[in-house]
Design an enzyme around this catalytic site. Structure first.
Site, PDB file in Angstrom:
ATOM      1  N   SER A 142       5.033-125.588  72.088  1.00 50.05           N
ATOM      2  CA  SER A 142       4.708-126.947  72.509  1.00 50.05           C
ATOM      3  C   SER A 142       4.832-127.022  74.021  1.00 50.05           C
ATOM      4  CB  SER A 142       5.690-127.945  71.868  1.00 50.05           C
ATOM      5  OG  SER A 142       5.606-129.228  72.458  1.00 50.05           O
ATOM      6  N   TYR A 155      14.302-130.691  69.755  1.00 51.37           N
ATOM      7  CA  TYR A 155      12.939-130.212  69.541  1.00 51.37           C
ATOM      8  C   TYR A 155      12.507-129.324  70.703  1.00 51.37           C
ATOM      9  CZ  TYR A 155       7.862-130.305  68.948  1.00 51.37           C
ATOM     10  OH  TYR A 155       6.550-129.947  68.805  1.00 51.37           O
TER      11      TYR A 155
END
Length: 251
Positions: A142, A155
């Site tokens: 990501s 995350y």
């Protein structure tokens, strides 16, 4: 692209980026193993591929469980006899708070799926791909793995870890002719995104404006990046984290 007759595995393929990438692999002539914990979603992806004339098989797998990942790989071999490419895409994003506001259950859930899941899949994919004389693996990281992600620190840490796993595996297996790369999406138009923003169009507009190109990404654009990283066009690319982010990391 020279994929005809080869086999690809896609985890987290029941919807979104995983589904789009499984469809892209099939459209290029690969046989595709679709995997997800969501049986209905995974079988739906297989149905779409078959309706388009492709060849796909669904195998349910919880990527956090060693035995299930081993069974998945056995299923790949049973169905198609080989594995050439893998897109380790299964992941979760459930955290919405500052570091001091997080809890252990969130930490364990995110790290188990996003990090342990990628590690387990690569652990059992690599020997299968080596048996074919080489291939490629792409992991979903990501843009949060390339920098900070306020209110999503766990995350972000998990995606930084995915990039670390990717780079390490790339070096370890470079001489085995296995390339290992990561794709790093920004905000992408998925079912998860729509559920989060459909009730608040103002917030959706704000999120779109965060990207210099003025919009969020499409699942097909991430699939295209994965296809490139697996293709012979990327034969000299390994250990790379490819941002597909509308320019957001260039700011």
């Amino acid at each position: 692209m020279t994929f005809s007759g080869q086999v690809a595995l896609v985890t987290g393929a029941g919807n979104g980026i995983g589904r789009a990438t499984a469809q892209a692999f099939a459209a290029e002539g690969l046989k595709v193993v679709v995997s997800d914990v969501d049986v209905a979603g995974g079988e739906g992806t297989v149905a779409l591929i078959r309706e388009a004339g492709g060849d796909a098989t669904f195998i349910r797998c919880d990527v956090t469980r060693d035995a299930e990942v081993q069974a998945l790989m056995a299923g790949v071999v049973e169905a198609y006899g080989r594995l050439d490419y893998a897109f380790n895409n299964a992941g979760i994003e459930i955290e919405k708070g500052r570091v001091a506001e997080g809890n252990e259950a969130e930490f364990d859930a995110i790290m188990n799926v996003n990090v342990k899941g990628v590690w387990l899949c690569m652990k059992y994919e690599l020997p299968l791909i080596m048996a074919q004389g080489g291939g490629a693996i792409v992991n979903t990281a990501s843009v949060a793995g390339l920098g900070a992600a306020p209110k999503m620190s766990i995350y972000a840490a998990s995606k930084h870890a995915v990039i670390g796993l990717t780079k390490s595996a790339a070096i370890e297996y470079a001489k085995k002719k296995i390339r290992v790369n990561a794709v790093c999406p920004a905000v992408i138009d998925t079912d998860m995104y729509r559920r989060a923003h459909e009730a608040d169009p103002t917030k959706a507009n704000f999120v779109a404006a965060m990207h210099p190109v003025g919009r969020i990404g499409k699942v097909e654009e991430i699939a295209a990046a994965v296809m490139y990283l697996c293709s012979d066009n990327a034969a000299f690319t390994t250990g790379h984290s490819l941002a597909v982010d509308g320019g957001s990391t260039a700011i």
